[in-house]
Design a protein around this motif. Structure first.
Motif, PDB file in Angstrom:
ATOM      1  N   ILE A  67       0.817  -1.218   0.000  1.00 14.95           N
ATOM      2  CA  ILE A  67       0.000   0.000   0.000  1.00 14.95           C
ATOM      3  C   ILE A  67       0.848   1.263   0.000  1.00 14.95           C
ATOM      4  O   ILE A  67       0.303   2.365  -0.106  1.00 14.95           O
ATOM      5  CB  ILE A  67      -0.945   0.020   1.218  1.00 14.95           C
ATOM      6  CG1 ILE A  67      -0.142  -0.004   2.521  1.00 14.95           C
ATOM      7  CG2 ILE A  67      -1.929  -1.137   1.159  1.00 14.95           C
ATOM      8  CD1 ILE A  67      -0.993   0.154   3.753  1.00 14.95           C
ATOM      9  N   GLY A  68       2.180   1.123   0.129  1.00 13.89           N
ATOM     10  CA  GLY A  68       3.045   2.282   0.123  1.00 13.89           C
ATOM     11  C   GLY A  68       3.153   2.934   1.498  1.00 13.89           C
ATOM     12  O   GLY A  68       2.408   2.607   2.419  1.00 13.89           O
ATOM     13  N   PRO A  69       4.097   3.836   1.654  1.00 12.02           N
ATOM     14  CA  PRO A  69       5.053   4.276   0.629  1.00 12.02           C
ATOM     15  C   PRO A  69       6.177   3.265   0.428  1.00 12.02           C
ATOM     16  O   PRO A  69       6.419   2.426   1.274  1.00 12.02           O
ATOM     17  CB  PRO A  69       5.597   5.581   1.224  1.00 12.02           C
ATOM     18  CG  PRO A  69       5.497   5.379   2.705  1.00 12.02           C
ATOM     19  CD  PRO A  69       4.263   4.558   2.929  1.00 12.02           C
ATOM     20  N   ARG A  70       6.824   3.376  -0.723  1.00 11.87           N
ATOM     21  CA  ARG A  70       7.962   2.517  -1.046  1.00 11.87           C
ATOM     22  C   ARG A  70       9.181   3.400  -1.235  1.00 11.87           C
ATOM     23  O   ARG A  70       9.141   4.384  -1.973  1.00 11.87           O
ATOM     24  CB  ARG A  70       7.695   1.727  -2.328  1.00 11.87           C
ATOM     25  CG  ARG A  70       8.875   0.856  -2.776  1.00 11.87           C
ATOM     26  CD  ARG A  70       8.718   0.442  -4.222  1.00 11.87           C
ATOM     27  NE  ARG A  70       7.507  -0.341  -4.439  1.00 11.87           N
ATOM     28  CZ  ARG A  70       7.057  -0.683  -5.647  1.00 11.87           C
ATOM     29  NH1 ARG A  70       7.711  -0.271  -6.737  1.00 11.87           N
ATOM     30  NH2 ARG A  70       5.948  -1.388  -5.777  1.00 11.87           N
ATOM     31  N   MET A  71      10.275   3.024  -0.594  1.00  7.80           N
ATOM     32  CA  MET A  71      11.504   3.811  -0.723  1.00  7.80           C
ATOM     33  C   MET A  71      12.712   2.963  -0.370  1.00  7.80           C
ATOM     34  O   MET A  71      12.640   2.060   0.461  1.00  7.80           O
ATOM     35  CB  MET A  71      11.443   5.063   0.169  1.00  7.80           C
ATOM     36  CG  MET A  71      11.266   4.789   1.649  1.00  7.80           C
ATOM     37  SD  MET A  71      11.031   6.307   2.623  1.00  7.80           S
ATOM     38  CE  MET A  71       9.346   6.740   2.190  1.00  7.80           C
ATOM     39  N   ASP A  72      13.820   3.253  -1.047  1.00  4.24           N
ATOM     40  CA  ASP A  72      15.119   2.659  -0.739  1.00  4.24           C
ATOM     41  C   ASP A  72      15.952   3.708   0.000  1.00  4.24           C
ATOM     42  O   ASP A  72      16.197   4.794  -0.543  1.00  4.24           O
ATOM     43  CB  ASP A  72      15.837   2.212  -2.006  1.00  4.24           C
ATOM     44  CG  ASP A  72      15.065   1.125  -2.754  1.00  4.24           C
ATOM     45  OD1 ASP A  72      14.122   0.558  -2.168  1.00  4.24           O
ATOM     46  OD2 ASP A  72      15.411   0.860  -3.922  1.00  4.24           O
ATOM     47  N   LEU A  73      16.364   3.389   1.201  1.00  2.00           N
ATOM     48  CA  LEU A  73      17.089   4.332   2.050  1.00  2.00           C
ATOM     49  C   LEU A  73      18.585   4.047   1.962  1.00  2.00           C
ATOM     50  O   LEU A  73      19.039   2.953   2.319  1.00  2.00           O
ATOM     51  CB  LEU A  73      16.609   4.223   3.499  1.00  2.00           C
ATOM     52  CG  LEU A  73      15.110   4.439   3.733  1.00  2.00           C
ATOM     53  CD1 LEU A  73      14.758   4.230   5.199  1.00  2.00           C
ATOM     54  CD2 LEU A  73      14.687   5.825   3.268  1.00  2.00           C
ATOM     55  N   LYS A  74      19.345   5.032   1.486  1.00  2.00           N
ATOM     56  CA  LYS A  74      20.799   4.939   1.417  1.00  2.00           C
ATOM     57  C   LYS A  74      21.395   5.677   2.620  1.00  2.00           C
ATOM     58  O   LYS A  74      21.252   6.892   2.738  1.00  2.00           O
ATOM     59  CB  LYS A  74      21.312   5.564   0.111  1.00  2.00           C
ATOM     60  CG  LYS A  74      20.800   4.896  -1.151  1.00  2.00           C
ATOM     61  CD  LYS A  74      21.452   3.545  -1.381  1.00  2.00           C
ATOM     62  CE  LYS A  74      21.014   2.947  -2.713  1.00  2.00           C
ATOM     63  NZ  LYS A  74      21.671   1.654  -2.993  1.00  2.00           N
TER      64      LYS A  74
END
Length: 315
Positions: A218-225
């Motif tokens: 359902i989100g949110p979607r993120m790649d954390l660097k």
């Protein structure tokens, strides 16, 4: 003469109530989060803050005004904002050419910033871009951590502890199966990349007592660097974990708990004499008069036959 520190006492009843509310408590209030926007924030980074705020909406404060703050250089202004609303967690968003879509997550101890982690957000998909049914408010999420990197370094262990502190929601004494509606997954791809995913849990009939669970993103979607981090010393971290004496559970003898909180007890019993064990009162199990006197014989009936002694073989 020794200098005495000046203590500013409240002069009004309202000030007295505010000071009293900020005093240490045996059972602390649920932790709140301050969401702060930098002066150079862009629309994309502001949307990231709003999505994180949606996940913690009932226990958060969102500042609409932009602030000229650099958390890794000077945190005094940020600490004042958090003290004003009595929050202990913060999320700070900024954007520039060197660090685009920058998010800083942190927490305080004794009204001073103790741990903070700076992330660059990549592969971002907003909460509104998922055209599915969302979860309600006041839903306690299930946190899932995948990957061996969480246990490899002290920094990753501290980051895992912080993420649990940031996303766990209000503490609950009991949570039923029907209350499991939201799951947040953190997958560690090495020591610098974390995949954050959010799912809605659907409970379906399975023909058994335990329902079958299906998940839908359902989100949110993120790649954390992970870009930078600043964590508290081990002594300060232990001090922050210290519990009041009133909350410490006295250790009971022969009683312990496992990792899931299940109580396990050890019972010590005396050695039992099976000859005195009470059985069902049946006529077939009663001893006859001859057996009661000799203490031997078969219970199936008939006199016990005397066994003749066997002669030893001559060598």
């Amino acid at each position: 003469m020794t200098a005495v520190a000046r203590v500013d006492r409240p002069k009004t009843r309202k000030g007295s109530r505010i000071v009293k509310a900020r005093e240490p408590l045996t059972i602390e209030n649920p932790k709140k989060t301050s969401f702060v926007k930098a002066a150079n924030i862009n629309q994309r980074t502001a949307q990231i803050l709003k999505d994180l705020y949606t996940l913690k909406k009932t226990e958060s404060v969102f500042y609409q005004k932009k602030n000229d703050i650099r958390p890794f250089e000077d945190v005094s202004h940020l600490e004042k904002l958090m003290a004003k609303k009595d929050t202990s967690l913060f999320a700070f968003g900024s954007h520039n050419k060197k660090r685009p879509q920058n998010i800083v997550l942190g927490r305080t101890f004794d009204r001073m910033v103790s741990d903070q982690f700076e992330f660059g957000v990549e592969n971002y998909k907003a909460l509104d871009e998922f055209k599915v049914a969302k979860i309600g408010i006041m839903v306690k999420p299930v946190l899932i951590f995948a990957g061996e990197a969480w246990q490899q370094t002290n920094e990753m262990k501290r980051l895992k502890n912080f993420l649990i502190d940031f996303f766990r929601g209000e503490p609950r004494e009991y949570l039923g199966v029907s209350g499991l509606e939201h799951a947040i997954s953190f997958t560690a791809m090495g020591s610098s990349t974390i995949l954050l995913r959010s799912y809605k849990i659907h409970l379906k009939r399975s023909g058994q007592k335990t329902p079958r669970a299906e998940v839908e993103e359902i989100g949110p979607r993120m790649d954390l660097k992970l870009r930078r981090h600043k964590i508290a010393s081990d002594d300060l971290f232990k001090q922050a974990l210290r519990q009041p004496k009133g909350l410490k559970v006295k250790k009971k003898k022969n009683l312990e708990q496992d990792d899931l909180g299940t109580s396990l007890g050890r019972v010590h019993m005396e050695r039992q004499d099976f000859g005195r064990l009470q059985t069902r009162k049946m006529k077939g199990l009663k001893k006859k008069k001859g057996q009661a006197a000799s203490g031997g014989g078969e219970e199936s009936g008939g006199d016990a036959a005397e066994a003749e002694p066997m002669e030893a073989d001559e060598v």
